[in-house]
Structure formats: C-alpha cells, structure tokens
Design a protein around this motif. Structure first.
Motif, mmCIF file in Angstrom:
data_model
loop_
_atom_site.group_PDB
_atom_site.id
_atom_site.type_symbol
_atom_site.label_atom_id
_atom_site.label_comp_id
_atom_site.label_asym_id
_atom_site.label_seq_id
_atom_site.Cartn_x
_atom_site.Cartn_y
_atom_site.Cartn_z
ATOM 1 N N TYR A 90 -0.918 4.202 16.036
ATOM 2 C CA TYR A 90 -0.222 4.319 14.760
ATOM 3 C C TYR A 90 0.298 2.960 14.310
ATOM 4 O O TYR A 90 0.188 2.602 13.135
ATOM 5 N N GLU A 91 0.854 2.198 15.244
ATOM 6 C CA GLU A 91 1.379 0.867 14.924
ATOM 7 C C GLU A 91 0.275 -0.030 14.371
ATOM 8 O O GLU A 91 0.461 -0.708 13.357
ATOM 9 N N THR B 230 12.324 6.114 13.728
ATOM 10 C CA THR B 230 11.749 7.164 14.563
ATOM 11 C C THR B 230 10.663 6.598 15.478
ATOM 12 O O THR B 230 10.569 6.981 16.650
ATOM 13 N N LEU B 231 9.880 5.670 14.977
ATOM 14 C CA LEU B 231 8.867 5.009 15.794
ATOM 15 C C LEU B 231 9.520 4.275 16.966
ATOM 16 O O LEU B 231 9.042 4.345 18.098
ATOM 17 N N SER C 125 13.422 5.260 7.832
ATOM 18 C CA SER C 125 13.496 6.446 8.697
ATOM 19 C C SER C 125 12.296 6.523 9.633
ATOM 20 O O SER C 125 12.447 6.805 10.829
ATOM 21 N N MET C 126 11.109 6.266 9.101
ATOM 22 C CA MET C 126 9.905 6.341 9.922
ATOM 23 C C MET C 126 9.882 5.224 10.967
ATOM 24 O O MET C 126 9.495 5.455 12.114
ATOM 25 N N LEU C 127 10.308 4.027 10.582
ATOM 26 C CA LEU C 127 10.313 2.930 11.546
ATOM 27 C C LEU C 127 11.348 3.154 12.645
ATOM 28 O O LEU C 127 11.109 2.832 13.813
ATOM 29 N N GLN D 166 16.417 -1.358 12.443
ATOM 30 C CA GLN D 166 16.421 -0.153 11.611
ATOM 31 C C GLN D 166 17.739 0.599 11.730
ATOM 32 O O GLN D 166 18.226 1.155 10.745
ATOM 33 N N LEU E 39 12.473 6.281 3.222
ATOM 34 C CA LEU E 39 11.415 6.873 4.039
ATOM 35 C C LEU E 39 10.888 5.864 5.051
ATOM 36 O O LEU E 39 10.705 6.177 6.225
ATOM 37 N N GLY E 40 10.663 4.637 4.599
ATOM 38 C CA GLY E 40 10.156 3.593 5.491
ATOM 39 C C GLY E 40 11.107 3.300 6.637
ATOM 40 O O GLY E 40 10.695 3.218 7.796
ATOM 41 N N TRP F 108 -0.869 1.459 10.729
ATOM 42 C CA TRP F 108 -0.013 1.243 9.565
ATOM 43 C C TRP F 108 0.085 -0.234 9.213
ATOM 44 O O TRP F 108 0.169 -0.594 8.035
ATOM 45 N N TRP G 258 11.425 5.708 -1.319
ATOM 46 C CA TRP G 258 10.364 5.191 -0.465
ATOM 47 C C TRP G 258 10.904 4.215 0.571
ATOM 48 O O TRP G 258 10.438 4.180 1.702
#
Length: 167
Positions: free
Chosen positions: A97-98, A76-77, A72-74, A52, A69-70, A101, A66
């Motif tokens: 959460y993992e 951050t995870l 960025s979220m991954l 990422q 966003l994906g 999703w 989108w």
C-alpha cells in the motif's frame, strides 16, 4: 453432531501436516531483509505516527475534508505498522500500500508540475518518496511474495455442502 476424539485428533494431524508442508515450501527470506523491513516499519511508526498525531491533536478546524481524510489514513497506516515491527512478513501488504499510494501521488500530483517547470506541492517530499520506494523494492522478498500471494491456492468462495450422516 459431536466429533469423537479419534476423529478430532485425525483432523488435527491433517491440519498440522498441511501447515507443515506449506511452511516447508516457503522460500527462505534473508534475515537482513526482515530486519530492514522492521526498521522501515519502526520509522513509519515513529516519524509518520508522531507527525500525524501532532496534526490530529493540533486541531482540524482549518482542514478541508480531503486533508482530514489524508491525515486520518496516514495516522492509521502508522498505527498498523506497529504490527510490522513484530511480524514484517505478515504485514507486507502495508508496504505494498505504501508503494502504491506514493507511486500514484508521484504520478498524478508531483509529475505534472515538475514537467511544467513549476514547484511540486510540498504535501509529501517527492525525493524522499522516490528513495523510500527504491529501498522498499530492494527490501521486499519478492520470491516470498510470489509464493505467499500468487502460488498458494485461493480461499474457497463458498463452503462445500457436507454429506449428511442421517440416513
């Protein structure tokens, strides 16, 4: 209102007793599960984080909102997973959460084309997602999860009014 030292020490003892009784009633978690979770967290940090980070540093000019966003979220995870290397039981919600999703993605994105005999979108590898979910289901200490998240008293919604000592 100032607390007197005996009252402070009594409150401290009470809090320590509560913490001790809570910790004593926690079900034991096998060490192999704790280390397995640490390995999964480390893999998330290394593999997911580096992938990422490469996407993010490579530039986002051609991404849709989108897709950005994906990524960025991954990312951050992956950053949050660093804490799971050191405190795997405290960071179990990241694993929930993992699992969640990936199950949602498998059901909504991968399953319909697979049932129609079409190619599955290659955003996430479906086979590795299924394997990862199965490994996590084995590694997560479910008795501890039940104890920690469902059998403990919930936090109060609001504080009780304290009786006034000014009479």
């Amino acid at each position: 209102m100032l607390l007197r030292p005996p009252l402070v020490s009594a409150l401290r003892r009470n809090l320590e007793n509560e913490c001790d009784s809570t910790q004593r009633s926690a079900p034991p978690v096998p060490l192999w599960k704790t280390w397995g979770l640490r390995i999964i967290f480390a893999a998330m940090v290394i593999v997911l984080g580096s992938n990422q980070l490469n996407y993010i540093l490579g530039g986002s000019s051609d991404w849709t909102n989108w897709r950005g966003l994906g990524h960025s979220m991954l990312f951050t995870l992956a950053v949050l997973a660093i804490g799971g290397i050191f405190r795997p039981l405290a960071f179990l919600p990241i694993m929930f959460y993992e699992i969640a999703w990936k199950l949602v993605w498998l059901y909504t994105v991968a399953l319909p084309p697979w049932l129609a005999g079409q190619e599955i979108p290659n955003i996430v590898n479906a086979r590795s997602s299924i394997i990862g979910i199965c490994i996590l289901i084995v590694l997560i200490p479910w008795r501890y999860v039940w104890w920690r998240y469902f059998s403990q008293p919930i936090e109060p919604w609001r504080r009780k009014k304290q009786a006034s000592n000014n009479k």
